[in-house]
Enzyme design. Structure first.
Site, PDB file in Angstrom:
ATOM      1  N   HIS A 135       0.825  -1.207   0.000  1.00  0.00           N
ATOM      2  CA  HIS A 135       0.000   0.000   0.000  1.00  0.00           C
ATOM      3  C   HIS A 135       0.859   1.257   0.000  1.00  0.00           C
ATOM      4  O   HIS A 135       2.039   1.244   0.345  1.00  0.00           O
ATOM      5  CB  HIS A 135      -0.936   0.021   1.212  1.00  0.00           C
ATOM      6  N   ASP A 137       0.414   5.058   1.784  1.00  0.00           N
ATOM      7  CA  ASP A 137      -0.361   5.559   2.921  1.00  0.00           C
ATOM      8  C   ASP A 137      -1.394   6.603   2.500  1.00  0.00           C
ATOM      9  O   ASP A 137      -1.093   7.544   1.758  1.00  0.00           O
ATOM     10  CB  ASP A 137       0.573   6.183   3.966  1.00  0.00           C
ATOM     11  N   HIS A 296       4.808   0.100   0.529  1.00  0.00           N
ATOM     12  CA  HIS A 296       5.475  -0.673   1.561  1.00  0.00           C
ATOM     13  C   HIS A 296       4.555  -1.750   2.112  1.00  0.00           C
ATOM     14  O   HIS A 296       3.338  -1.719   1.933  1.00  0.00           O
ATOM     15  CB  HIS A 296       6.008   0.224   2.685  1.00  0.00           C
ATOM     16  N   ARG A 311       5.492   6.816  13.890  1.00  0.00           N
ATOM     17  CA  ARG A 311       5.577   7.361  12.529  1.00  0.00           C
ATOM     18  C   ARG A 311       5.203   8.832  12.488  1.00  0.00           C
ATOM     19  O   ARG A 311       4.125   9.228  12.953  1.00  0.00           O
ATOM     20  CB  ARG A 311       4.656   6.589  11.581  1.00  0.00           C
TER      21      ARG A 311
END
Length: 320
Positions: A135, A137, A296, A311
């Site tokens: 995917h 983000d 990723h 993150r």
């Protein structure tokens, strides 16, 4: 390559200036770059991210390497959540996740915490992994994130790797006939089926209303590098917006299978090993990637072992 800096700048004798707020650890050595794979990724050493956040030359050098290699790795970065947030903020504005809580000490850091003990501090997140699929983000927003800076606070002894795939290369290696077929195509991206499927219908509809589906080009032109990027992913891309093929359609039932087969083929490109780099996390490892250039996959092979990641998400701009 050119170092971010090797020696301290000297202060002018004629016009005294306040000393630069740069620690010696930034200035002592050149940044060392080790290429990870021919396709994607580089590991940078001899750099402190906490100190680099105060050095514009270091940030400029890291930014150039980030755009070139698409994902960067930094080992042994013993930094606080706020220092991580400050480093990430040198590359773009930061945004909290629209559907998940932030860290109590740094309001722009998303907590990706798994398999924690029952006595975990208030505010920590515990849920099953949803990242073990290829995917990009938050593509369900008009302005998807520009990038991310992810730090491992605690990782399992084995497993829990993350893989990134070069979607510029994925586009470049497509057959010419496919490139021609997808030229000018747009696709819809939605969060409803990904995040709202388990909700009661009223909550799902409310979430969809707050986060309506958006449309992005299937082949994106990167705003800084000008590279062509294959920009569809398995989580959020639902269908093409303007697909048609009147020449080959016998009956109406021919239409949708062709479109869906093409979309499935395109999303599968991220899984080609020759486009990838794989990182084995250690505590205080940091990864920084360009969310428009890569996809990723977080490998969920670590059973019940705890895994704590933070993150920082770089704010993007609307895509053309």
């Amino acid at each position: 390559m050119t170092s971010s800096a090797v020696t301290q700048n000297t202060t002018s004798q004629a016009t005294p200036m306040a000393p630069a707020i740069v620690r010696p650890s930034v200035r002592q050595h050149s940044i060392k770059v080790e290429i990870c794979t021919p396709a994607i990724g580089a590991e940078l050493s001899n750099i402190s991210l906490a100190d680099a956040a105060q050095d514009p030359d270091a940030i400029a050098e890291i930014r150039a390497l980030w755009l070139k290699h698409k994902v960067l790795f930094f080992r042994d970065q013993n930094i606080t959540p706020m220092e991580q947030q400050n480093f990430a903020a040198q590359f773009a504005g930061l945004e909290a996740h629209p559907l998940a809580p932030s860290h109590p000490e740094a309001d722009k850091l998303l907590m990706l915490y798994r398999n924690l003990d029952p006595g975990k501090p208030q505010g920590f997140v515990e849920k099953a992994s949803r990242e073990n699929v290829w995917h990009t983000d938050v593509t369900y927003k008009k302005a998807p994130p520009r990038g991310a800076v992810l730090r491992c606070e605690l990782g399992p002894d084995t497993g829990g790797d993350t893989i990134w795939s070069n979607m510029v290369m994925a586009y470049e290696k497509l057959p010419d006939t496919i490139k021609q077929r997808i030229d000018g195509l747009y696709a819809k991206h939605s969060a409803e089926h990904a995040f709202g499927a388990q909700f009661p219908i009223a909550e799902r509809h409310a979430m969809a209303a707050k986060n309506p589906a958006v449309e992005h080009p299937v082949v994106l032109t990167h705003p800084e590098t000008g590279e062509k990027v294959l920009f569809v992913n398995s989580i959020f891309t639902t269908h093409f917006s303007n697909f048609y093929n009147f020449e080959d359609i016998r009956y109406g039932q021919d239409f949708m299978p062709e479109a869906q087969h093409l979309l499935n083929y395109l999303t599968s490109q991220a899984a080609i090993p020759e486009y990838q780099v794989r990182l084995k996390w250690r505590t205080n490892t940091v990864a920084m990637w360009d969310n428009l250039l890569v996809q990723h996959y977080a490998v969920a092979d670590y059973g019940n072992a705890p895994r704590k990641m933070l993150r920082a998400t770089l704010t993007g701009t609307p895509l053309a």
